[in-house]
Design a protein around this motif. Structure first.
Motif, short mmCIF file in Angstrom:
data_model
loop_
_atom_site.label_atom_id
_atom_site.label_comp_id
_atom_site.label_asym_id
_atom_site.label_seq_id
_atom_site.Cartn_x
_atom_site.Cartn_y
_atom_site.Cartn_z
N SER A 273 -4.22 -4.08 -7.53
CA SER A 273 -4.55 -2.68 -7.28
C SER A 273 -4.43 -2.47 -5.77
CB SER A 273 -5.95 -2.35 -7.78
OG SER A 273 -6.90 -3.18 -7.16
N ARG A 274 -3.96 -1.31 -5.40
CA ARG A 274 -3.60 -1.07 -4.00
C ARG A 274 -4.07 0.30 -3.53
NH1 ARG A 274 2.67 -1.69 -2.38
NH2 ARG A 274 2.06 -3.85 -2.17
N LEU A 275 -4.62 0.34 -2.34
CA LEU A 275 -4.93 1.59 -1.65
C LEU A 275 -3.86 1.76 -0.58
CD1 LEU A 275 -6.75 4.02 -0.92
CD2 LEU A 275 -8.05 2.46 0.55
N ILE A 276 -3.09 2.82 -0.68
CA ILE A 276 -2.03 3.09 0.30
C ILE A 276 -2.54 4.13 1.29
CG2 ILE A 276 0.28 4.01 0.67
CD1 ILE A 276 0.99 2.92 -2.11
N TRP A 277 -2.60 3.72 2.54
CA TRP A 277 -3.03 4.61 3.62
C TRP A 277 -1.78 5.22 4.25
CZ3 TRP A 277 -4.54 2.58 9.05
CH2 TRP A 277 -4.92 3.64 9.88
N HIS A 278 -1.63 6.51 4.08
CA HIS A 278 -0.53 7.22 4.71
C HIS A 278 -0.94 7.57 6.14
CE1 HIS A 278 2.13 7.90 1.28
NE2 HIS A 278 1.01 7.84 0.57
N ARG A 279 -0.16 7.11 7.08
CA ARG A 279 -0.41 7.43 8.49
C ARG A 279 0.55 8.54 8.91
NH1 ARG A 279 -0.94 1.76 11.53
NH2 ARG A 279 -2.35 2.85 12.91
N ARG A 280 1.79 8.18 9.16
CA ARG A 280 2.81 9.19 9.47
C ARG A 280 3.93 9.15 8.44
NH1 ARG A 280 2.57 7.87 15.73
NH2 ARG A 280 0.48 8.68 16.08
N ASP A 281 3.77 8.35 7.44
CA ASP A 281 4.76 8.18 6.37
C ASP A 281 4.36 9.06 5.19
OD1 ASP A 281 2.47 6.59 6.18
OD2 ASP A 281 3.41 5.23 4.77
N LEU A 282 4.77 10.31 5.25
CA LEU A 282 4.30 11.28 4.27
C LEU A 282 5.36 11.63 3.23
CD1 LEU A 282 2.29 13.57 6.72
CD2 LEU A 282 1.47 11.69 5.30
N LYS B 116 -14.70 0.92 3.34
CA LYS B 116 -15.68 1.41 2.37
C LYS B 116 -14.99 1.93 1.11
CE LYS B 116 -19.48 4.67 1.67
NZ LYS B 116 -19.23 4.68 0.26
N LEU B 117 -13.93 2.71 1.28
CA LEU B 117 -13.22 3.25 0.12
C LEU B 117 -12.55 2.13 -0.68
CD1 LEU B 117 -12.41 5.80 -1.40
CD2 LEU B 117 -10.42 5.98 0.11
N ALA B 118 -11.99 1.14 0.01
CA ALA B 118 -11.36 0.00 -0.68
C ALA B 118 -12.39 -0.74 -1.54
CB ALA B 118 -10.72 -0.94 0.33
N VAL C 28 -10.24 -2.26 -4.90
CA VAL C 28 -8.82 -2.60 -4.78
C VAL C 28 -8.67 -4.02 -4.24
CG1 VAL C 28 -8.06 -0.21 -4.51
CG2 VAL C 28 -8.57 -1.57 -2.49
N ASP C 29 -7.52 -4.61 -4.55
CA ASP C 29 -7.20 -5.95 -4.06
C ASP C 29 -6.60 -5.92 -2.67
OD1 ASP C 29 -7.82 -7.43 -6.53
OD2 ASP C 29 -6.15 -6.24 -7.34
N GLU C 30 -5.90 -4.82 -2.36
CA GLU C 30 -5.26 -4.75 -1.05
C GLU C 30 -5.17 -3.32 -0.55
OE1 GLU C 30 -1.32 -6.41 -0.97
OE2 GLU C 30 -0.44 -4.66 -1.90
N VAL C 31 -5.07 -3.23 0.78
CA VAL C 31 -4.81 -1.97 1.46
C VAL C 31 -3.43 -2.13 2.10
CG1 VAL C 31 -5.49 -0.46 3.36
CG2 VAL C 31 -7.24 -1.47 1.88
N ALA C 32 -2.57 -1.15 1.86
CA ALA C 32 -1.20 -1.21 2.37
C ALA C 32 -0.93 0.01 3.24
CB ALA C 32 -0.21 -1.27 1.22
N TYR C 33 -0.19 -0.22 4.32
CA TYR C 33 0.18 0.90 5.19
C TYR C 33 1.34 0.51 6.08
CZ TYR C 33 -2.85 -1.60 8.54
OH TYR C 33 -3.44 -2.56 9.33
N HIS D 26 -7.00 -7.90 0.94
CA HIS D 26 -5.71 -8.22 1.56
C HIS D 26 -5.15 -6.98 2.27
CE1 HIS D 26 -1.38 -9.18 1.71
NE2 HIS D 26 -1.85 -10.39 1.93
N ALA D 27 -4.57 -7.18 3.44
CA ALA D 27 -3.88 -6.11 4.17
C ALA D 27 -2.39 -6.39 4.11
CB ALA D 27 -4.35 -6.06 5.61
N TYR D 28 -1.64 -5.41 3.65
CA TYR D 28 -0.18 -5.51 3.60
C TYR D 28 0.37 -4.43 4.51
CZ TYR D 28 4.56 -4.95 1.84
OH TYR D 28 5.92 -4.83 1.75
N THR D 29 1.15 -4.82 5.50
CA THR D 29 1.74 -3.84 6.39
C THR D 29 3.24 -4.02 6.45
OG1 THR D 29 1.53 -5.19 8.39
CG2 THR D 29 -0.35 -3.79 7.82
#
Length: 167
Positions: free
Chosen positions: A19-28, A108-110, A115-120, A145-148
């Motif tokens: 499961s993944r939380l995708i943080w959109h920064r400037r990639d919209l 906190k949200l993760a 979720v297993d990882e946060v990706a951005y 896990h952080a995936y960048t």
């Protein structure tokens, strides 16, 4: 899958479904965003960070401050965030929108979403680099896990200066 795999993976991750939380920064955008190719379920997030709308040292000259998001940029940003939310809804997804410090919100949200990882996508810049490194440490301490990746920038962040005085 929503898009083809990207070309520039910074960190590898296990191949088991996560499961993944995708943080959109400037990639919209979705159509070329590799973060949507490999995980299920996916939670999407955009954070309006007050620091990006406040003056801070530029590193160009001592005492000179700049603002990352000026009014004209902000108008386009609001439209792009709304478009991303609309596109995700067409795919039966949702864009979570928060306001505050990403270093507080994301861990906190993760944890809340389990979720297993946060990706951005990495974003070039001194403050962006510092923020990314702090987030990775925070997530690691919580066994998330952080995936960048750097697939949506013209220059890889490692090729740019990461010291404030170097900009």
């Amino acid at each position: 899958a929503l898009s083809p795999p990207g070309q520039c993976i910074v960190h590898e991750y296990p191949t088991a479904e996560m499961s993944r939380l995708i943080w959109h920064r400037r990639d919209l955008r979705l159509h070329d965003n590799e973060l949507y190719t490999d995980a299920s379920p996916i939670f999407s997030l955009f954070i309006f960070d007050p620091a990006e709308f406040s003056p801070r040292p530029t590193g160009i000259q001592h005492g000179v401050n700049g603002v990352t998001h000026e009014p004209h940029f902000t108008r386009h940003l609001l439209r792009a965030v709304e478009s991303l939310r609309s596109n995700l809804r067409k795919l039966d997804g949702e864009l979570l929108i928060r306001h505050g410090n990403p270093l507080e919100i994301i861990p906190k949200l993760a944890r809340d979403l389990n979720v297993d990882e946060v990706a951005y996508n990495e974003v070039p810049g001194y403050y962006e680099y510092q923020q990314s490194e702090e987030l990775k440490l925070s997530l690691r301490s919580k066994n998330i896990h952080a995936y960048t990746t750097s697939s949506l920038t013209l220059a890889h962040p490692d090729d740019l200066p990461n010291l404030q005085c170097s900009w």
